[in-house]
Design a protein around this motif. Structure first.
Motif, PDB file in Angstrom:
ATOM      1  N   ARG A 187      48.547  25.111 -25.184  1.00 10.67           N
ATOM      2  CA  ARG A 187      48.345  24.295 -26.003  1.00 10.67           C
ATOM      3  C   ARG A 187      47.665  22.865 -25.575  1.00 10.67           C
ATOM      4  O   ARG A 187      48.170  22.346 -24.545  1.00 10.67           O
ATOM      5  CB  ARG A 187      49.627  23.742 -26.846  1.00 10.67           C
ATOM      6  N   ARG A 188      46.544  22.453 -26.070  1.00  9.26           N
ATOM      7  CA  ARG A 188      46.205  20.873 -25.675  1.00  9.26           C
ATOM      8  C   ARG A 188      47.253  19.883 -25.859  1.00  9.26           C
ATOM      9  O   ARG A 188      47.745  20.042 -27.185  1.00  9.26           O
ATOM     10  CB  ARG A 188      44.967  20.700 -26.515  1.00  9.26           C
ATOM     11  N   GLY A 189      47.572  19.010 -25.086  1.00 14.45           N
ATOM     12  CA  GLY A 189      48.652  18.134 -25.259  1.00 14.45           C
ATOM     13  C   GLY A 189      49.854  18.751 -25.601  1.00 14.45           C
ATOM     14  O   GLY A 189      50.723  17.683 -25.943  1.00 14.45           O
ATOM     15  N   GLY A 190      50.312  19.791 -25.216  1.00 16.41           N
ATOM     16  CA  GLY A 190      51.442  20.299 -25.338  1.00 16.41           C
ATOM     17  C   GLY A 190      52.186  20.454 -23.846  1.00 16.41           C
ATOM     18  O   GLY A 190      51.712  20.541 -22.908  1.00 16.41           O
ATOM     19  N   ARG A 246      55.133  18.022 -29.293  1.00 14.23           N
ATOM     20  CA  ARG A 246      54.121  18.043 -28.367  1.00 14.23           C
ATOM     21  C   ARG A 246      54.090  16.894 -27.543  1.00 14.23           C
ATOM     22  O   ARG A 246      54.427  15.532 -27.927  1.00 14.23           O
ATOM     23  CB  ARG A 246      52.641  18.364 -29.145  1.00 14.23           C
ATOM     24  N   HIS A 253      42.010  15.223 -35.584  1.00 13.13           N
ATOM     25  CA  HIS A 253      41.999  14.657 -34.345  1.00 13.13           C
ATOM     26  C   HIS A 253      40.963  13.375 -34.158  1.00 13.13           C
ATOM     27  O   HIS A 253      40.181  13.181 -34.936  1.00 13.13           O
ATOM     28  CB  HIS A 253      41.487  15.482 -33.157  1.00 13.13           C
ATOM     29  N   ASN A 294      45.321  19.487 -33.083  1.00 11.83           N
ATOM     30  CA  ASN A 294      45.804  20.009 -31.703  1.00 11.83           C
ATOM     31  C   ASN A 294      44.983  21.239 -31.400  1.00 11.83           C
ATOM     32  O   ASN A 294      45.405  22.244 -32.120  1.00 11.83           O
ATOM     33  CB  ASN A 294      47.262  20.169 -31.751  1.00 11.83           C
ATOM     34  N   GLY A 310      47.965  26.173 -31.541  1.00 11.52           N
ATOM     35  CA  GLY A 310      47.531  24.830 -31.933  1.00 11.52           C
ATOM     36  C   GLY A 310      47.868  24.376 -33.384  1.00 11.52           C
ATOM     37  O   GLY A 310      48.569  25.360 -34.100  1.00 11.52           O
ATOM     38  N   ARG A 311      47.482  23.418 -33.952  1.00 13.15           N
ATOM     39  CA  ARG A 311      47.568  22.982 -35.209  1.00 13.15           C
ATOM     40  C   ARG A 311      46.240  22.601 -35.833  1.00 13.15           C
ATOM     41  O   ARG A 311      45.502  21.957 -35.190  1.00 13.15           O
ATOM     42  CB  ARG A 311      48.601  21.545 -35.246  1.00 13.15           C
TER      43      ARG A 311
END
Length: 991
Positions: A3-6, A38, A532, A556, A692-693
């Motif tokens: 995940r990005r940023g996770g 996150r 975002h 996300n 992701g979200r």
């Protein structure tokens, strides 16, 4: 998937926790740790527990007693503190064994609820449905723009008359309610003045009869002669038959009508179900004699034109009717309805239509014969030739055609074929001699009937599952705009004409108003959604329940390094799959995901008749390609489905339970359009499957959601789906999802479990068993989801909100008792004294309440479809007299009349206000991952429904296909489900 940023995600634990080894550090970070799922560091197992978990698990000996300054007994509404719920502390009871703790829990529950011992793994049924009283309504909601709407509820006024119940015994017994009603109707006509004191009773069709005023006897027997016709209505040669019945009527009880008045006024908590049922029987008496009944609905050709659904099936129009206690008194809920019926056609015509058989002169294959037998069993047919006319119930069909099916004549010597018999006896030459005859009677004394001489009797409900085309045809025929539906409902009420019904108005003194109830409502404001910050629009205010992804990026975006595509369609151009995938990946990246533009292995096509082999080959090739990258695996498989439906279930079963592949199926007719809207919709699904979200509530980020964002809160959704009627060997399937992020409450992990056929209570919420080596082992969905939440967020849940779908009113107490106890026991095995407060809400979609704008011509009262506006909430007049419930129309209508969802709070330790729970529920409906619209049912319940249906594919295959489409669905032992691979469970695979 990553995940990005996770933060890093460690592998998930097994569901069955070994009680002889230390549990994961469930206690770490009680009030501290990560604030969100996150962006934080430190997974679930990165640090040792400051308070080691003992083996076996610590007891929760005191978690149902008073601990840490608050009562944790299972009462409907307890005073909840705003502080942290009680956790393990020095003041808690000393640890004991888990078996002792669970036993203490059971005993405590037993004492508090006055029930016999019941566990989640089975036990005795509750002795009373009145043991648990749901919480009272805290107050009425006030938030939102006030408005007035209409509801299909009609006020019922009842005169103060004494009601009496009498037991009825009809000899000989007959299973048909219609025959029973005919017998009692004849009795009333014959004896009303002479023996019944001129009373006109209401009869339930079975064992009970009700009167307004006592009959002039305690017990009496009557002889009733019933003349009936046993021939088709079209036959000119009526064969009249007289049957004699003995009817015994005996006084049973006087009905307490005072209880009803006290309940409706709010002075009595207990629902006077018996009194309401009697009045409901009175209101249903007349239509039950005139129309075909199906549950609480009535159908007749007099109530509207019929229509063809295909395959020998048609639909009839009718209406639903139910008497309900509400805040405005008794209310009659009436709604238009439609139901499938067999067409009254020749059996040979039905067989040809139903199975698409063009040449009936050819013998049936064994497979076709079994299908025909299954389709015709239980149907009533009429046979008429010469002076003979009679009806029969089909019990089966012969294994041989009519020219080879032999039977013995009455002389008990001569054997003839069915074909020969009809020629020699009636001079009827049969045309379809290769078709097997229908069988009636018993196996010992069968009666054989040639299909071509039999006609399906009219008015028989078709109870089997409709195919996709039939469902579409039924929806198309019955889909009505709100104004048309409202007018049809009014017409049904006028046609019933309760005001002139002698039994209803004169005998029982019941008056039914003919105007729809006018109800006060409020339109809740939509929530602000967060996207975002790198997108041109980081926030959005939805308008009339919808928005779009233009100029927005997923809050996300998921990251996918390894993906590929396999195409099973033969009708798309060979260059389409690569182009489709290129545009799809480009769309995903433009919306904020990070996807490698190149597939791990070349995109290719495969034979749709060898799907399993093709999927295994893809998995094998990808595994070989990633052999030098430890721990890496295929993260996404794009699948263009075959042209013919029927393979979606197999694909999902193989991918998710055998290979551990997260897949995205696409319909070929959609893929070849290369529509931007379609690609955008698919990208939303891919993102949540990549961890992701898509969007989150802005109030969640700002920590402004009462009783959710102040303390770590886990939101559950649960549902049980049952097999279609007639599928007696299939299990019921339970699904439970739970939020894995806080405070966003957007990502949901899903678990599924098979259980006994038609079992409504979720059996696998909490279980324990004795292992020869490990000792007592605790397991179940609640434990697994709690541990997953702890690993994902770094927090333990301090509060539980449980949305339970699929429960009827008659099951409220039983489901609440079993499932609340399972939640309590599961928590108690995780940590000593661990008892987070619970709010348990039942979500009901299968009801017949509909709302209509007060003035259909005013645009400010409707959405684009003519329905009431999204966010409309009702908690007055038509709602429960005292309990905490509300109707919420959270979505914008597309076509037809919108159905609001009914939410009924059965248990509330968090002390939600009406505004708090209504606003939370409405706002959550804007977080559904698969589209940019608010949905009609709260997402956790929706996700549980999707997960349960996905699991049914694993064991039953499918009768219809699925996949992404464009736009902004008896055995006492449960057959076990194949286990879903852990990497699949880590994401929202069911979306």
């Amino acid at each position: 998937m990553s995940r990005r940023g996770g933060g890093r995600r460690s592998s998930e634990p097994r569901r069955d926790q070994d009680s002889s080894n230390p549990s994961p550090s469930f206690q770490r970070g009680g009030d501290g740790g990560r604030g969100r799922g996150r962006g934080g560091r430190g997974g679930f197992t990165t640090a040792p527990s400051p308070i080691p978990v003992r083996a076996p698990h610590p007891a929760a000996t005191g978690y149902l007693s008073v601990t840490a300054g608050r009562s944790t007994s299972l009462t409907p509404r307890e005073t909840a503190s705003s502080s942290t719920p009680p956790l393990a502390s020095s003041s808690a009871s000393p640890p004991a064994s888990s078996s002792a703790s669970v036993e203490a829990i059971s005993q405590e529950m037993e004492q508090k609820l006055s029930f016999k011992s019941i566990t989640a793994t089975g036990g005795s049924v509750p002795v009373s449905s009145k043991a648990i009283v749901p919480p009272s309504r805290p107050q009425y909601g006030s938030k939102g723009r006030k408005c007035v709407i209409r509801a299909n509820h009609f006020v019922v006024e009842v005169s103060d008359r004494d009601l009496f119940q009498y037991d009825v015994a009809i000899t000989p017994e007959v299973p048909s309610k219609k025959v029973n009603r005919d017998v009692i109707s004849q009795l009333v006509r014959s004896y009303r003045e002479s023996h019944l004191g001129n009373r006109m009773p209401a009869y339930d069709g079975r064992k009970s009869l009700y009167t307004a005023g006592a009959l002039p006897f305690e017990a009496k027997e009557f002889v009733v002669k019933l003349v009936e016709k046993n021939d088709p209505a079209s036959s000119s040669s009526s064969v009249k038959k007289e049957r004699q019945f003995n009817v015994a009527i005996k006084y049973a009880s006087k009905v307490d009508t005072h209880h009803l008045k006290e309940f409706l006024s709010g002075r009595q908590k207990d629902v006077p179900q018996e009194t309401i049922q009697i009045l409901d029987i009175v209101l249903r008496a007349s239509p039950s004699e005139k129309y075909v009944t199906a549950g609480r609905s009535f159908f007749s050709l007099d109530l509207g034109p019929k229509g063809e659904l295909g395959n020998g099936v048609e639909y009839w129009r009718g209406y639903y009717q139910s008497l309900r206690p509400t805040q405005m008194g008794l209310s009659l809920n009436i709604d238009v309805s439609a139901r499938s019926f067999y067409e009254p056609i020749w059996v040979t015509e039905f067989v040809a239509k139903h199975f698409n058989l063009r040449d009936l002169t050819r013998p049936l294959s064994d497979q076709d014969r079994v299908k025909v037998k299954r389709a015709l069993r239980g149907i009533k047919v009429e046979i008429s030739y010469r002076d003979y006319a009679r009806s029969f119930k089909v019990t089966g069909i012969s294994n041989l055609p009519v020219n080879k099916t032999m039977f013995t004549l009455d002389d008990k010597k001569t054997k003839v074929s069915v074909e020969q018999y009809f020629w020699e006896r009636y001079k009827i030459g049969l045309e379809y001699t290769s078709l097997p005859p229908l069988q009636a009677g018993t196996d010992a004394k069968p009666i054989y009937l040639p299909m071509e001489l039999c006609k399906i009797a009219g008015g028989q409900r078709y109870t089997k599952k409709l195919n996709e085309r039939q469902v579409t045809a039924l929806l198309r025929a019955t889909c009505q705009r709100p104004s048309a539906r409202e007018n049809n409902i009014k017409q049904m009420v006028r046609q019933n004409d309760f005001s002139r019904n002698v039994l209803v108005r004169n005998e029982f003194g019941i008056q039914v108003q003919e105007e729809l109830a006018v109800v006060d409502a409020r339109v809740l404001p939509p929530p602000v959604l967060k996207y975002h910050d790198t997108g041109r629009e980081a926030r959005v205010d939805p308008q009339l329940g919808q928005w779009n992804m233009i100029n927005k990026k997923m809050v996300n975006g998921g990251k996918i390094d390894f993906w590929t595509c396999v195409n099973f369609s033969t009708k798309v151009h060979r260059d389409l799959p690569p182009e489709f995938c290129f545009q799809l990946m480009d769309m995903c990246n433009s919306k904020g995901m990070e996807i490698n533009p190149n597939p791990i292995i070349p995109i290719h096509s495969a034979n749709s008749r060898q799907i399993e082999k093709a999927l295994h080959d893809v998995h094998k090739q990808c595994t070989a390609e990633l052999a030098d990258q430890k721990g890496k695996q295929l993260q996404l498989l794009i699948i263009i489905l075959p042209d013919i439906s029927g393979s979606y279930g197999k694909i999902k079963r193989v991918c998710e339970t055998e290979l551990g592949i997260v897949s995205q199926c696409c319909q070929p007719h959609q893929a070849k359009k290369l529509s931007k809207q379609y690609l955008e919709n698919v990208s939303l699904k891919i993102n949540v499957k990549a961890g992701g979200r898509n969007t989150v509530l802005n109030d969640a980020i700002q920590r402004r959601i009462p009783l959710v964002t102040d303390l770590p809160t886990i939101i559950f959704g649960a549902d049980v789906t049952h097999p279609q009627p007639g599928e007696d060997s299939s299990p019921s399937i339970a699904a439970v999802v739970a939020s894995m992020d806080w405070p966003e409450v957007t990502k949901y992990r899903g678990l599924v479990s098979a259980q006994a056929h038609r079992e409504e209570i979720i059996q696998d919420l909490y279980k324990k068993y004795q292992d020869p080596k490990k000792g007592l082992v605790h397991s179940g969905m609640i434990r697994e989801l709690f541990i997953a939440f702890r690993r994902s967020t770094g927090q333990k849940p301090h509060r539980i909100i449980f949305y339970r779908d699929g429960v009827s009113e008659g099951q409220f107490s039983q489901v609440l008792l079993y499932e609340m106890q399972a939640i309590r026991e599961a928590c108690g095995t995780l940590e000593e004294g661990y008892c987070p407060p619970v709010t348990f809400v039942v979500v009901q979609k299968r009801h017949h309440t509909r709302f209509f704008p007060f003035d259909h011509s005013k645009r400010d009262q409707t959405d684009r479809s003519g329905n009431i506006q999204p966010g409309t909430v009702v908690d007055t007049k038509i709602c429960h007299p005292t309990e905490f419930d509300f109707y919420l129309n959270s979505h914008a209508g597309i076509q037809g009349t919108s159905r609001p969802t009914h939410y009924h709070v059965l248990f509330d330790e968090n002390n939600f206000t009406a505004d708090g729970l209504q606003t939370l529920t409405n706002n959550l409906c804007y977080t559904y991952a698969r589209c940019t619209r608010s949905v009609s049912i709260v997402p956790p319940a929706y996700y549980a429904h999707l997960a349960a249906f996905r699991a049914r594919y694993y064991i039953e295959g499918e009768t219809s296909d699925s996949g992404s489409t464009s736009g902004t669905g008896r055995s006492t032992e449960a057959r076990s489900l194949p286990a879903i691979k852990e990497n699949v469970k880590d994401v929202m695979f069911y979306c």
